[in-house]
Every structure is written in C-alpha cells, then in structure tokens.
Design an enzyme around this catalytic site. Structure first.
Site, short mmCIF file in Angstrom:
data_model
loop_
_atom_site.label_atom_id
_atom_site.label_comp_id
_atom_site.label_asym_id
_atom_site.label_seq_id
_atom_site.Cartn_x
_atom_site.Cartn_y
_atom_site.Cartn_z
N THR B 90 5.51 -2.45 -6.75
CA THR B 90 4.46 -3.38 -7.51
C THR B 90 4.00 -4.51 -6.51
O THR B 90 4.67 -4.70 -5.78
CB THR B 90 4.97 -3.64 -8.75
OG1 THR B 90 3.73 -4.29 -9.58
CG2 THR B 90 6.04 -4.73 -8.89
N TYR B 91 2.88 -4.97 -7.00
CA TYR B 91 2.29 -5.92 -6.30
C TYR B 91 1.39 -6.87 -6.83
O TYR B 91 1.04 -6.38 -7.90
CB TYR B 91 1.60 -5.80 -4.68
CG TYR B 91 0.41 -4.63 -4.95
CD1 TYR B 91 0.35 -3.48 -5.42
CD2 TYR B 91 -0.91 -5.38 -4.96
CE1 TYR B 91 -0.82 -2.89 -5.43
CE2 TYR B 91 -2.26 -4.67 -5.10
CZ TYR B 91 -2.16 -3.41 -5.77
OH TYR B 91 -3.17 -2.78 -5.99
N ASP B 120 6.27 -6.30 -3.58
CA ASP B 120 5.76 -6.23 -2.29
C ASP B 120 5.52 -8.05 -2.36
O ASP B 120 4.44 -8.41 -2.31
CB ASP B 120 4.51 -5.72 -2.21
CG ASP B 120 3.87 -5.69 -0.80
OD1 ASP B 120 2.91 -4.91 -0.39
OD2 ASP B 120 4.48 -6.56 0.03
N ARG B 163 0.64 2.16 1.06
CA ARG B 163 1.22 1.45 0.15
C ARG B 163 2.53 1.65 -0.51
O ARG B 163 2.28 2.72 -1.05
CB ARG B 163 -0.08 1.07 -0.77
CG ARG B 163 0.38 -0.18 -1.80
CD ARG B 163 -0.85 -0.29 -2.62
NE ARG B 163 -1.87 -1.52 -2.11
CZ ARG B 163 -2.88 -1.59 -2.71
NH1 ARG B 163 -3.37 -0.95 -3.79
NH2 ARG B 163 -3.81 -2.54 -2.10
N ARG B 168 9.60 1.47 -1.51
CA ARG B 168 10.35 2.63 -2.03
C ARG B 168 11.51 2.90 -1.08
O ARG B 168 12.57 3.26 -1.41
CB ARG B 168 9.41 4.02 -1.81
CG ARG B 168 8.48 4.13 -2.84
CD ARG B 168 7.50 5.30 -2.97
NE ARG B 168 6.29 5.06 -3.86
CZ ARG B 168 5.02 4.88 -3.31
NH1 ARG B 168 4.87 4.89 -1.79
NH2 ARG B 168 3.97 4.70 -4.06
N ASP B 193 4.37 5.12 -9.81
CA ASP B 193 3.41 4.04 -9.38
C ASP B 193 3.21 3.48 -10.76
O ASP B 193 3.20 3.94 -11.71
CB ASP B 193 2.43 4.58 -8.64
CG ASP B 193 2.59 4.80 -7.38
OD1 ASP B 193 1.89 5.55 -6.93
OD2 ASP B 193 3.85 4.71 -6.92
N ASP B 194 2.90 2.05 -10.70
CA ASP B 194 2.87 1.29 -12.00
C ASP B 194 1.39 1.83 -12.61
O ASP B 194 0.92 1.39 -13.55
CB ASP B 194 2.73 -0.18 -11.67
CG ASP B 194 2.00 -0.86 -10.81
OD1 ASP B 194 2.14 -1.74 -10.39
OD2 ASP B 194 1.03 -0.19 -10.28
N ASP B 195 0.62 2.45 -12.02
CA ASP B 195 -0.76 2.64 -12.65
C ASP B 195 -1.08 4.00 -13.33
O ASP B 195 -2.02 4.33 -13.93
CB ASP B 195 -1.94 2.29 -11.85
CG ASP B 195 -2.08 2.93 -10.40
OD1 ASP B 195 -2.95 2.78 -9.54
OD2 ASP B 195 -1.10 3.62 -10.23
N GLU B 282 4.63 12.07 1.19
CA GLU B 282 5.45 12.91 0.54
C GLU B 282 6.20 13.87 1.20
O GLU B 282 7.58 14.02 1.12
CB GLU B 282 4.83 13.46 -0.88
CG GLU B 282 4.24 12.58 -1.61
CD GLU B 282 2.99 12.15 -1.18
OE1 GLU B 282 2.35 12.52 -0.15
OE2 GLU B 282 2.38 11.14 -1.84
N THR B 310 -3.98 8.14 -13.01
CA THR B 310 -4.88 7.28 -13.50
C THR B 310 -4.90 6.01 -12.52
O THR B 310 -3.92 5.82 -11.88
CB THR B 310 -4.71 6.77 -14.82
OG1 THR B 310 -3.16 6.68 -14.91
CG2 THR B 310 -4.91 8.03 -15.71
#
Lengths: 337, 332
Positions: B90-91, B120, B163, B168, B193-195, B282, B310
C-alpha cells in the site's frame, strides 16, 4: 471377625484414597502438556477443510432456498437495536457485481441492517436477484427504470443529470407502504440512509447513525473537490457547512453525509427527492421538507472524523474485448462478471 | 464416634473426585483459550468468541455476538484450517484509508487470516498503524521505501519497476525469516492489492492450494475477464488472454495463490526487479516455483469469476487550492 472386617475396610479405604490421589496427580500432570498431534492430524485436517467447504456451499444453498420461500422475511429475534434501512440505487454495468459484493461484505458486519436495493431497470435482473439470495443479508429487491430523457447517455459527464432519483424515491415509497402494516411504535423505530454502491463505509458510521432522532450529519471524504466536506459544529449544533462548492445551498452536503430517522420519513409522506432540482441540490430537495439546519444532529465526534468516503470506481478498459467481439471471439457471456 | 469416622470417610472419598472434576472443567476452557490465542501475531482475539462454535460461516451465531459489540472481530482461529497469508502493498494517497477500510471489512469475514501490510514509505505511518490496531485483524505491518529512481517513467536504461514489487518481496523475505524451512503448519500466500474486490468464496477456494492454484480475474488485459485454459484432464495448458498469451504465466497478481511450504522451500524465488517487461512480473516469480502442468485450477475449473481487478478513480481535489481548504489534522 469384626476387627478383621474393620481392618479390611480400612485398607480398602486407604487403597482407594491412594489410587484416587495418584490418578489426580497424573491428570494434573497431563493437563500441563500439549499433546503433539501433528502426525495424525493431517489427513483429518484435509477432511475437515474439505467438509467445511462443502458446509459453506450447502449453507449458501439453504439460504437460497429459505430466501426463495420467503423473500422478504424479517429477522425473527427482535433486537433492542433500531434497524438501519439502507437504500441503494444500482444499475447494470461491468463493475456492478464487484461493487455490490464489497458493499455487502461491509453490511454483513452491521447488525439489524435492512438493505433496500433498487435497480434502474424495467425488470429485476437475475444477476442482482441471485446475488442478494446468496448474500446472507436481510434485503428488499425493488426496481424502477429511469425515464429516457432523464438518463445519462454514453459519453455524458456524470454530473450532467442527477442519478438514482427515481430509485431512491421508490425505496422511500416501499418503506412507507411496508410500515403501514406495523402501526405500533416499535415499527417506527429506525434510521434511513442512502448508500451509493461505489462509496466506502466504515463500520463505525452505522453505529453513529443508529441514534438519529431527526436528521444526523457527518463529514464525507473525497467529495466536492476536496479531501472532505463537513458540517461545522459549534456548541453541539451545526452552524454552517465547510464545502468548496456552492456553499449557499440549503444543505450543501453529499447523499452519504446524512441519515433520516424512520419516524420523520413516515411523518412526512410527501417528502422525496426532486429530480428537477439543479445540480447539487438533490439532497436539499429532500431535507428542506424535513428539518432545519439547527435541528441537525452532528455525529462522528462533532463532525471531526471521516467515516465515509465518496470513492468512485474506474470504468474498466474494454478495448480488447470490443475488438474480439467484432470478430465474434468475445469472452464467454455465460460467465457472469 | 463412628459417625465422625463415617463422615471423614465420605469426605475422603468425595474430595478427590470433586477436585478432579473441577480441574478437568477448567482445563477444557483454558485449552480452547490457548488454541485461539496461538498464532495471533500482533492482533487481538476476542474472548467472548468462546460462545461461538468454530464453524466457518455460522452467520446466526455471529449475529448474536455482534449485538454485544460495536465492531466485529475476525472469526475464531481454527486448529484445522490452513492459514492464509495475504500480502497487501500500500502507499499513501487520498483514497488509501478508504481502500484499506473496505478491504479489511472483507477480510474480517475470513477465518485463519494473517494480513501482511507493506507500506511504500520510509517509516510506518500513523494512519496505517492506528488503522490496523483498531480493526482487530491478525496483522504484520512492514514498510520499505521504493527509491525514486525505480519510480521514474521507463526509459531504455531505467525501465520502471512495477509498483509494489519491493514491498511484495519484503513480505516474502519476512515469511522466509519467520517460518523455518521445515514448518509443518499448512499455509497459503496470496497477493491482494488494496483496490481489488474479492469474494469470500475465493479465500475458501485457495485454502486447499498444494503448490500454486489459479483462477479467472475480471477486468484485466482489456477483457471482461482473463482465465487459464483448462483441458479435459483438469490441467492448465494455456491462457485465455489477448495481451501476450505466450507469457509463461499470463495471469494477474490476483489470479494465483502459492502454498507457503513452496515459498519456504525455494528461498531464491522473488519478483524480478529490473528488466521485466509489462505483464511479465507474475511470471518472474512463478517460473521459479512451478511448471504449467503443476497448476491447480480452482473456481469450478476456472469457470467462475471470484475476484475483480477494480481500480478506484483518483479523486478530484481542485477545490483544495494551494494552501489546502480543509483542516489537515482530520485524517481521511
């Protein structure tokens, strides 16, 4: 004879006492240590986790069947908490299922919540119907299509026409109809909140709004072109609003920034959103018929904490999908996204 | 006199049994408590959860507990379920707290979850620290700053590092340093990922990962969804994607999970930092861990979409102006 009997009894007793004492000590020693069960647990582990997956699926199916029988059954245990009625307008687009999924995951944590989901559609869509059945929430599924001339066209900016007006009004209408069957005082206990499907809500927000007597307000993050918009509270009362956009509105706040008590909604059966209102006056069109600014109840620590954010989700880029569909090679439409 | 002796005798008989019963009763409670408090790394567990059975999705019982507490707690720790280690880079940006809030609301439903949040940043921010403490999830809070040289737009000499890579990798290193090579407790590692948006079923599907499991992801690669191609034997033989389907692993970060044992047994496997073409990140990790035929398809043989890529719009903050219109002390 009697002496020998007595002696035997005595030895029996002593023996019994010693045995039980030793047993007790052994048991106490056992309790201190963890049994190292690592070796024989693994196959059991797998069996258990497989069974729990099955259990989860079966419970989902049971819930589906129960909901199919009684689609709008109310929660039997009457809790002392007042119910929060959340009215959410929604419309079909690519990210709809994702938005509703993560919204429901938040709502599942809130006790005594009744979700009124209103689709902008002439018919109830199977995507939303199935989703609600599996969600595990108490819900009401409604639908009302927006008239063509009021609808945003492809390429229109999002602020051109107000969205969700007919749907929210339909939610209010249903609520008023439904409450007619419950005239007693208990049935009027509740709070009505308008939650859009792309915002982000913290759990604390719902607890703050439960105690609404008329209309309660709080700050909303990431709206009005600012980090947050907020009512300004002095002496426990709202005196003005801190917003960078058209602060002269009667109630310059976002849909997510207020909640109305059910009693007030029922007492004013004509209060609803005015779709003809100019941009940004939608909230005021409802609230001006219900309450005055100094009757507003500030929440979230006298409006100093942000508990809800007006997030918006990007439209996913479908260039390749569209190119493929032209060739007739689009991704399987039977797979629901 | 004989009466007293009788009484003494009866007391001597009954006393040890009463002691035994009371001690056993107590031990039952303490053993359950210790089982729950095990593996709580920096998180709080709920002692009231004793009343809950350890079954996964008993929503009725959860409902009863919720009326007594305002904020919900994660489900009680189960001894038999593999732990899910969820790594989230996260940032700092305006929507950070909102994204973390709704992700946490999702994760609070999942049993045996360990959330590894990697910021980050140069130092752990108070926003994230307070947030994690308040939420009650089992978490580990790490941080590593991505140097500006990595963040610059790609040119020939300094291609941009995707990013979240350093973050990670730090989490992978933390896992390898925390758990020994011969760690027997089963675990699964997932990069969330946070979104993105995750369904609860996804977490249950990934729990049974033996090496690397895969599933479809919505809204990636310019398609409705990308998915592995599964043959009649239930094995992955290709990738149903338009953007460079010849990548070794044409899958998004959210589309696979790795068994913890595999991560620990291959300590040299990391995400490649430099010289990685777009979309090959990946693959840079997975090709060191597993071959195509070893992949385990989930989500009904990769026919259901359980995770959506998303993205949240950047909020328009024009009215803040240069000095900032709103009170900077209020956290958003």
């Amino acid at each position: 004879m009697a002496a020998r009997m007595k002696l035997k009894l005595k030895t029996v007793f002593v023996l019994y006492f010693m045995v039980s004492l030793m047993g007790l000590i052994y048991a106490l020693m056992q309790l201190g240590q963890h049994c190292d069960c690592a070796e024989h647990n693994l196959p059991k582990d797998r069996a258990i986790s497989r069974l729990q997956e099955e259990l989860y699926r079966l419970q989902g199916q049971i819930r589906q069947l129960e909901k199919a029988k009684q689609p709008e059954k109310k929660q039997p245990p009457k809790s002392s908490l007042s119910t929060i009625f959340v009215i959410t307008p929604t419309y079909a687009r690519l990210v709809q299922k994702a938005e509703l999924t993560r919204l429901s995951q938040t709502f599942l944590h809130v006790p005594q919540l009744h979700w009124i989901l209103v689709e902008d559609s002439p018919r109830k869509t199977p995507l939303v119907s199935n989703f609600l059945m599996k969600s595990g929430l108490t819900y009401t599924h409604l639908n009302v299509p927006t008239a063509k001339e009021r609808k945003l066209q492809e390429g229109d900016p999002s602020w051109l026409k107000p969205r969700g007006v007919e749907q929210r009004n339909e939610g209010l209408r249903w609520l008023r109809e439904d409450r007619k069957t419950e005239p007693e005082d208990d049935g009027q206990q509740g709070v009505v909140y308008f939650a859009d499907d792309d915002n982000t809500y913290s759990l604390q927000l719902f607890e703050e709004m439960r105690s609404t007597r008329r209309v309660s307000v709080w700050p909303v993050g990431l709206v009005g072109g600012m980090k947050f918009e907020s009512p300004v509270v002095e002496g426990g009362k709202v005196v003005r609003f801190h917003t960078g956009w058209r602060p002269s509105r009667p109630f310059p706040m976002d849909m997510a920034g207020f909640a109305v008590s059910l009693r007030l909604v029922l007492a004013n059966p004509d209060a609803c959103f005015d779709g003809e209102a100019p941009m940004g006056f939608l909230e005021s069109s409802l609230l001006k018929g219900l309450v005055t600014v100094d009757e507003l109840e500030p929440k979230a620590d006298n409006c100093t904490k942000v508990l809800v954010w007006h997030t918006r989700t990007e439209k996913p880029k479908m260039k390749r999908e569209e190119a493929l569909q032209v060739q007739g090679l689009g991704s399987d439409p039977a797979v629901e996204v | 006199m004989p009466k007293r002796r009788d009484i003494v005798a009866i007391v001597l008989i009954v006393l040890p049994w009463m002691l035994l019963i009371s001690v056993w009763h107590q031990s039952n409670i303490t053993s359950v408590l210790t089982a729950q408090k095990a593996d709580t790394i920096g998180g709080r567990s709920d002692s009231r959860a004793l009343k809950e059975s350890s079954s996964l999705q008993s929503r009725d019982i959860v409902h009863v507990v919720r009326t007594e507490y305002i904020y919900s707690r994660p489900p009680p720790w189960s001894q038999s379920l593999p732990t899910l280690h969820i790594i989230t880079p996260t940032y700092s940006r305006p929507v950070q707290k909102a994204e973390l809030t709704r992700l946490a609301n999702t994760l609070l439903h999942v049993s045996n979850l360990h959330w590894i949040v990697v910021e980050d940043s140069q130092r752990r921010t108070t926003l994230v620290s307070h947030f994690l403490q308040e939420k009650g999830l089992n978490y580990t809070h790490l941080n590593i700053l991505t140097p500006l040289t990595y963040k610059s737009r790609g040119d020939g000499r300094n291609p941009r590092v995707p990013r979240g890579t350093l973050q990670r990798n730090l989490a992978l290193r933390w896992l390898r340093e925390t758990f020994p090579l011969n760690y027997t407790q089963p675990g699964v590692v997932y990069f969330a990922d946070d979104d993105n948006t995750y369904s609860l079923q996804l977490f249950e599907e990934m729990r049974s990962t033996k090496k690397v499991s895969v599933w479809p992801v919505a809204f990636v690669g310019g398609l409705r969804y990308e998915s592995p191609k599964i043959n009649a034997l239930g094995k992955v033989y290709g990738w149903k994607t338009v953007f460079d389907p010849h990548r070794p692993f044409a899958i998004d970060m959210a589309g696979f999970a790795v068994n913890l044992g595999l991560i620990l047994s291959k300590p040299q496997a990391y995400f490649k930092l430099r010289g990685v073409k777009g979309g090959y990140q990946e693959s840079s990790l997975l090709k060191e861990l597993v071959t195509l035929s070893e992949l385990e398809p989930k989500a009904s043989n990769c026919t259901e979409v359980l995770v959506w890529h998303t993205r949240t719009e950047k909020p328009v903050l024009v009215n803040e102006g240069k000095k900032g219109f709103t009170d900077s002390n209020v956290e958003i």
